[in-house]
Design a protein around this motif. Structure first.
Motif, PDB file in Angstrom:
ATOM      1  N   GLN A 127       0.824  -1.206   0.000  1.00 32.69           N
ATOM      2  CA  GLN A 127       0.000   0.000   0.000  1.00 32.69           C
ATOM      3  C   GLN A 127       0.861   1.260   0.000  1.00 32.69           C
ATOM      4  O   GLN A 127       0.518   2.253  -0.625  1.00 32.69           O
ATOM      5  CB  GLN A 127      -0.934   0.003   1.214  1.00 32.69           C
ATOM      6  N   PHE A 152       1.721   3.094  -3.400  1.00 31.20           N
ATOM      7  CA  PHE A 152       0.722   3.796  -4.195  1.00 31.20           C
ATOM      8  C   PHE A 152       0.259   5.085  -3.518  1.00 31.20           C
ATOM      9  O   PHE A 152       0.147   5.159  -2.304  1.00 31.20           O
ATOM     10  CB  PHE A 152      -0.486   2.884  -4.440  1.00 31.20           C
ATOM     11  N   LYS A 153      -0.035   6.099  -4.347  1.00 24.89           N
ATOM     12  CA  LYS A 153      -0.540   7.356  -3.828  1.00 24.89           C
ATOM     13  C   LYS A 153      -2.054   7.317  -3.690  1.00 24.89           C
ATOM     14  O   LYS A 153      -2.625   7.928  -2.806  1.00 24.89           O
ATOM     15  CB  LYS A 153      -0.135   8.509  -4.738  1.00 24.89           C
ATOM     16  N   LYS A 154      -2.708   6.598  -4.593  1.00 28.78           N
ATOM     17  CA  LYS A 154      -4.162   6.480  -4.573  1.00 28.78           C
ATOM     18  C   LYS A 154      -4.531   5.004  -4.551  1.00 28.78           C
ATOM     19  O   LYS A 154      -3.957   4.205  -5.290  1.00 28.78           O
ATOM     20  CB  LYS A 154      -4.778   7.130  -5.808  1.00 28.78           C
ATOM     21  N   TYR A 155      -5.479   4.665  -3.708  1.00 29.52           N
ATOM     22  CA  TYR A 155      -5.965   3.292  -3.641  1.00 29.52           C
ATOM     23  C   TYR A 155      -7.383   3.290  -3.093  1.00 29.52           C
ATOM     24  O   TYR A 155      -7.801   4.211  -2.389  1.00 29.52           O
ATOM     25  CB  TYR A 155      -5.051   2.400  -2.797  1.00 29.52           C
ATOM     26  N   TYR A 156      -8.110   2.272  -3.444  1.00 29.84           N
ATOM     27  CA  TYR A 156      -9.495   2.099  -3.015  1.00 29.84           C
ATOM     28  C   TYR A 156      -9.715   0.609  -2.837  1.00 29.84           C
ATOM     29  O   TYR A 156      -9.212  -0.189  -3.632  1.00 29.84           O
ATOM     30  CB  TYR A 156     -10.441   2.663  -4.087  1.00 29.84           C
ATOM     31  N   LYS A 190     -11.624   3.711   1.363  1.00 33.14           N
ATOM     32  CA  LYS A 190     -10.190   3.994   1.270  1.00 33.14           C
ATOM     33  C   LYS A 190      -9.391   3.385   2.413  1.00 33.14           C
ATOM     34  O   LYS A 190      -8.174   3.461   2.417  1.00 33.14           O
ATOM     35  CB  LYS A 190      -9.973   5.511   1.237  1.00 33.14           C
ATOM     36  N   ASP A 191     -10.054   2.804   3.404  1.00 41.35           N
ATOM     37  CA  ASP A 191      -9.380   2.236   4.561  1.00 41.35           C
ATOM     38  C   ASP A 191      -9.609   0.723   4.593  1.00 41.35           C
ATOM     39  O   ASP A 191     -10.689   0.250   4.948  1.00 41.35           O
ATOM     40  CB  ASP A 191      -9.909   2.893   5.837  1.00 41.35           C
TER      41      ASP A 191
END
Length: 108
Positions: free
Chosen positions: A19, A22-26, A58-59
């Motif tokens: 994780q 990466f700057k963005k994750y979902y 996002k968490d």
């Protein structure tokens, strides 16, 4: 298989490491065909809970904890502990300690 405290902590630490790249994750959690083993296992095992839908956010830790709570409520017992004979929250606690997120959540 990833049984026991060491295995679950290792999985959580590996996920936290991935994780961090990466700057963005979902995250999307599918509460479908829930079995006693990890869905990464190659064999199909007995289903231990009815399907309960999907969660997204996002968490990753919050989603896992919400899914866990939903399944417990639906089944009326901790089916994960019953079938795996271990502390069900260990991996989530390890992921939280690794900075992946929080076990606190709000369903909307």
């Amino acid at each position: 298989t990833f049984r026991g405290t060491v295995g679950r902590s290792t999985v959580a630490e590996g996920a936290a490491s991935a994780q961090s790249v990466f700057k963005k994750y979902y995250y999307v959690s599918s509460m479908i065909n829930i079995s006693k083993d990890c869905d990464c296992e190659p064999s199909t095992t007995k289903i231990i809970s009815k399907d309960a839908g999907y969660l997204a956010g996002k968490d990753a830790v919050a989603i896992d904890k919400a899914a866990y709570d939903i399944i417990l409520k639906q089944c009326g017992e901790d089916v994960f502990k019953k079938h795996n004979k271990s502390l069900s929250l260990r991996q989530m606690e390890s992921a939280q300690a690794a900075g992946m997120g929080s076990v606190k959540y709000k369903l909307i």
